[in-house]
Scaffold this motif. Structure first.
Motif, PDB file in Angstrom:
ATOM      1  N   SER A 276      -8.960  11.111   2.095  1.00 52.76           N
ATOM      2  CA  SER A 276      -8.408  11.724   3.304  1.00 52.76           C
ATOM      3  C   SER A 276      -6.893  11.625   3.224  1.00 52.76           C
ATOM      4  O   SER A 276      -6.342  10.897   2.388  1.00 52.76           O
ATOM      5  CB  SER A 276      -8.910  10.998   4.562  1.00 52.76           C
ATOM      6  OG  SER A 276      -8.416   9.664   4.596  1.00 52.76           O
ATOM      7  N   ASP A 277      -6.209  12.315   4.120  1.00 49.07           N
ATOM      8  CA  ASP A 277      -4.751  12.191   4.162  1.00 49.07           C
ATOM      9  C   ASP A 277      -4.344  10.750   4.458  1.00 49.07           C
ATOM     10  O   ASP A 277      -3.369  10.244   3.895  1.00 49.07           O
ATOM     11  CB  ASP A 277      -4.173  13.114   5.230  1.00 49.07           C
ATOM     12  CG  ASP A 277      -4.228  14.583   4.821  1.00 49.07           C
ATOM     13  OD1 ASP A 277      -4.560  14.859   3.640  1.00 49.07           O
ATOM     14  OD2 ASP A 277      -3.951  15.440   5.682  1.00 49.07           O
ATOM     15  N   ALA A 278      -5.092  10.075   5.340  1.00 45.28           N
ATOM     16  CA  ALA A 278      -4.759   8.691   5.691  1.00 45.28           C
ATOM     17  C   ALA A 278      -4.933   7.739   4.512  1.00 45.28           C
ATOM     18  O   ALA A 278      -4.307   6.678   4.476  1.00 45.28           O
ATOM     19  CB  ALA A 278      -5.630   8.227   6.862  1.00 45.28           C
ATOM     20  N   ALA A 279      -5.772   8.120   3.550  1.00 46.77           N
ATOM     21  CA  ALA A 279      -6.029   7.245   2.404  1.00 46.77           C
ATOM     22  C   ALA A 279      -4.980   7.389   1.304  1.00 46.77           C
ATOM     23  O   ALA A 279      -4.953   6.590   0.368  1.00 46.77           O
ATOM     24  CB  ALA A 279      -7.414   7.550   1.824  1.00 46.77           C
ATOM     25  N   ARG A 280      -4.122   8.394   1.394  1.00 49.58           N
ATOM     26  CA  ARG A 280      -3.082   8.559   0.381  1.00 49.58           C
ATOM     27  C   ARG A 280      -2.133   7.363   0.415  1.00 49.58           C
ATOM     28  O   ARG A 280      -1.859   6.811   1.481  1.00 49.58           O
ATOM     29  CB  ARG A 280      -2.298   9.848   0.628  1.00 49.58           C
ATOM     30  CG  ARG A 280      -3.148  11.102   0.507  1.00 49.58           C
ATOM     31  CD  ARG A 280      -2.346  12.345   0.828  1.00 49.58           C
ATOM     32  NE  ARG A 280      -3.149  13.553   0.648  1.00 49.58           N
ATOM     33  CZ  ARG A 280      -2.680  14.784   0.757  1.00 49.58           C
ATOM     34  NH1 ARG A 280      -1.396  14.977   1.052  1.00 49.58           N
ATOM     35  NH2 ARG A 280      -3.475  15.816   0.569  1.00 49.58           N
ATOM     36  N   CYS A 281      -1.618   6.991  -0.743  1.00 48.51           N
ATOM     37  CA  CYS A 281      -0.702   5.851  -0.810  1.00 48.51           C
ATOM     38  C   CYS A 281       0.662   6.287  -0.284  1.00 48.51           C
ATOM     39  O   CYS A 281       1.422   6.972  -0.964  1.00 48.51           O
ATOM     40  CB  CYS A 281      -0.590   5.322  -2.241  1.00 48.51           C
ATOM     41  SG  CYS A 281       0.516   3.898  -2.379  1.00 48.51           S
ATOM     42  N   ARG A 282       0.978   5.859   0.920  1.00 47.84           N
ATOM     43  CA  ARG A 282       2.232   6.265   1.546  1.00 47.84           C
ATOM     44  C   ARG A 282       3.437   5.669   0.831  1.00 47.84           C
ATOM     45  O   ARG A 282       4.511   6.269   0.805  1.00 47.84           O
ATOM     46  CB  ARG A 282       2.221   5.855   3.014  1.00 47.84           C
ATOM     47  CG  ARG A 282       1.278   6.706   3.859  1.00 47.84           C
ATOM     48  CD  ARG A 282       0.877   6.024   5.160  1.00 47.84           C
ATOM     49  NE  ARG A 282       2.023   5.496   5.892  1.00 47.84           N
ATOM     50  CZ  ARG A 282       1.912   4.627   6.891  1.00 47.84           C
ATOM     51  NH1 ARG A 282       0.721   4.191   7.254  1.00 47.84           N
ATOM     52  NH2 ARG A 282       2.981   4.186   7.510  1.00 47.84           N
ATOM     53  N   HIS A 283       3.271   4.498   0.236  1.00 47.07           N
ATOM     54  CA  HIS A 283       4.394   3.898  -0.483  1.00 47.07           C
ATOM     55  C   HIS A 283       4.766   4.745  -1.702  1.00 47.07           C
ATOM     56  O   HIS A 283       5.943   5.031  -1.936  1.00 47.07           O
ATOM     57  CB  HIS A 283       4.058   2.477  -0.906  1.00 47.07           C
ATOM     58  CG  HIS A 283       5.228   1.754  -1.504  1.00 47.07           C
ATOM     59  ND1 HIS A 283       6.205   1.165  -0.735  1.00 47.07           N
ATOM     60  CD2 HIS A 283       5.590   1.549  -2.798  1.00 47.07           C
ATOM     61  CE1 HIS A 283       7.124   0.623  -1.525  1.00 47.07           C
ATOM     62  NE2 HIS A 283       6.776   0.842  -2.779  1.00 47.07           N
ATOM     63  N   ASN A 284       3.774   5.147  -2.472  1.00 45.38           N
ATOM     64  CA  ASN A 284       4.071   5.997  -3.624  1.00 45.38           C
ATOM     65  C   ASN A 284       4.624   7.354  -3.187  1.00 45.38           C
ATOM     66  O   ASN A 284       5.512   7.912  -3.841  1.00 45.38           O
ATOM     67  CB  ASN A 284       2.826   6.174  -4.483  1.00 45.38           C
ATOM     68  CG  ASN A 284       2.534   4.948  -5.320  1.00 45.38           C
ATOM     69  OD1 ASN A 284       3.399   4.097  -5.526  1.00 45.38           O
ATOM     70  ND2 ASN A 284       1.308   4.831  -5.802  1.00 45.38           N
ATOM     71  N   LEU A 285       4.112   7.893  -2.095  1.00 46.41           N
ATOM     72  CA  LEU A 285       4.654   9.158  -1.583  1.00 46.41           C
ATOM     73  C   LEU A 285       6.120   9.010  -1.204  1.00 46.41           C
ATOM     74  O   LEU A 285       6.910   9.937  -1.371  1.00 46.41           O
ATOM     75  CB  LEU A 285       3.834   9.638  -0.385  1.00 46.41           C
ATOM     76  CG  LEU A 285       2.486  10.284  -0.735  1.00 46.41           C
ATOM     77  CD1 LEU A 285       1.616  10.438   0.507  1.00 46.41           C
ATOM     78  CD2 LEU A 285       2.696  11.654  -1.412  1.00 46.41           C
ATOM     79  N   LEU A 286       6.489   7.832  -0.716  1.00 44.87           N
ATOM     80  CA  LEU A 286       7.894   7.571  -0.413  1.00 44.87           C
ATOM     81  C   LEU A 286       8.734   7.683  -1.681  1.00 44.87           C
ATOM     82  O   LEU A 286       9.817   8.288  -1.687  1.00 44.87           O
ATOM     83  CB  LEU A 286       8.030   6.187   0.226  1.00 44.87           C
ATOM     84  CG  LEU A 286       9.403   5.710   0.668  1.00 44.87           C
ATOM     85  CD1 LEU A 286       9.266   4.819   1.910  1.00 44.87           C
ATOM     86  CD2 LEU A 286      10.118   4.915  -0.428  1.00 44.87           C
TER      87      LEU A 286
END
Length: 406
Positions: A276-286
């Protein structure tokens, strides 16, 4: 965290950053990376900046490490000044962060929160080897604020794990996922490696099946890279093992995308799939979308406002710098506009969201047209003004990016 430091300009002993880097603080997401450089043993393929107990030498210890990192966090606050910088993501990597007691990891996280504040809903991740945690450890981590965990599974086949020199048994990663879920972790990732010498298509399918059945909401899958100076590279050079084959790696990637997609995990970066979108790694996306982050620990690389710097490599030198009141930064570079745009292209084109067609340099337009004609870019996204890689394009992403940057 690679073991070899790049060249760069000398970094000030105070850690002071250029005024231009500080002037835009708060305009981009801000994260923290904490490098924990300890491992029980060094895996044969690993080229990261990690140390076993025998390799540490005098002046560095696991026991004092949390106190040393806390000192760097306090330094970060002084360097970055009074700007409001609530931390959106925290990522503990290694090495094996969970070789530290959970209380030490909690103390480091607490210092980040005290100095900067954590944004409500902040993503807080730690990496872990499956054998380095148990239910009690996971429970303590969850209750101290960690809400995401990433396990190094690599393979479900024992003979593949032996080649990689991993310490866990084939079924331990799945058990660790279940224990993490029971402890209340909202998001769980499994790291996989494909194209290990001696691995077959059936071995890789078995690994993917085991990973999917374990129930993570995120999977990262990487082709094995043979790094010079590792034991794996030496074994290949001596003829004990075959060199991984690029065509085999491409086939394994296609198998991974097919099986993970069927299981409801969709790619959002070339090597990463999420449920899901919530499961994406937000740190790596940063990282991938040009955010700012401070990276604490020996050899750790930071980025703020177009200035990148990296710390001294050895834990003893790192501790010595901070004990003397100095920054542990070894060197730095200030990226110019061209560097930043090239880096943006390299990172964003690997994302499912793609890269804006309007921002492609005029000289690269023929390459873009050729890529579209060869089926490397999604036609619908292209008509909407975005360059988004097709499945075939993902296989050739590195070569396409090189061509676009010429």
């Amino acid at each position: 965290m690679p073991s070899t430091l790049p060249d760069g300009d000398p970094a000030p002993a105070t850690g002071e950053l250029p005024a231009g880097a500080l002037s835009t603080l708060g305009e981009r997401p801000f994260g923290f990376y904490v490098h924990v450089p300890f491992c029980v043993t060094r895996c044969g393929y690993c080229d990261f900046n990690t140390y076993t107990a025998d390799e540490l030498g005098p002046g560095a210890s696991r026991r004092d490490y949390a106190d040393t990192v806390v000192e760097e966090i306090r330094l970060a606050r002084r360097v970055l000044g009074p700007a409001e910088l609530p931390v959106e993501t925290v990522f503990f990597g290694g090495g094996t962060p969970t070789l530290l007691p959970p209380e030490d990891l909690a103390r480091i996280l607490g210092a980040i929160g005290s100095e900067f504040g954590l944004r409500p809903g902040a993503e807080v991740t730690t990496e872990a080897n499956p054998e380095s945690v148990d239910p009690s450890c996971l429970d303590k981590l969850r209750h101290s604020g960690f809400n995401r965990i990433s396990f190094g599974m690599q393979s479900a086949r024992e003979h593949v794990l032996r080649v990689l020199e991993r310490g866990h048994t084939p079924g331990r990663a799945a058990e660790a996922v279940r224990e993490a879920r029971a402890a209340g972790f909202e998001h769980v990732n499994l790291d996989l490696i494909y194209s290990t010498p001696g691995e077959s298509d059936d071995d890789w399918r078995a690994t993917l099946t085991a990973a999917i059945e374990a129930g993570p909401d995120h999977v990262s899958a990487y082709s094995l890279i043979v790094e010079e100076g590792t034991r794996l590279a030496a074994r290949i050079r001596r003829g004990e093992l075959p060199m991984p084959d690029d065509d085999v790696a491409a086939d394994r990637y296609l198998i991974a995308d097919e099986m993970l997609s069927q299981a409801g995990l969709r790619w959002y970066e070339v090597s990463n799939w999420a449920g899901s979108d919530a499961a994406r790694c937000r740190h790596n996306l940063l990282y991938w979308t040009g955010g700012d982050w401070w990276a604490a620990g020996p050899g750790a690389h930071s980025h703020v406002g177009g200035t990148r710097w990296w710390n001294v490599k050895h834990p003893a030198a790192y501790a010595q710098r901070l004990a003397g009141g100095a920054s542990p930064a070894h060197a730095r570079e200030v990226l110019d506009t061209g560097d930043r745009e090239a880096e943006r292209l390299m990172l964003e084109l690997r994302l499912a969201s793609g890269y804006p067609l309007a921002e492609v340099a005029p000289g690269a337009r023929p390459t873009v047209a050729s890529a579209l004609a060869r089926g490397l870019l999604e036609p619908a996204a292209f008509r909407s003004g975005q360059m988004v890689l097709t499945l075939q394009g993902r296989l050739l992403a590195d070569a396409l990016i090189r061509d676009l940057l010429v």
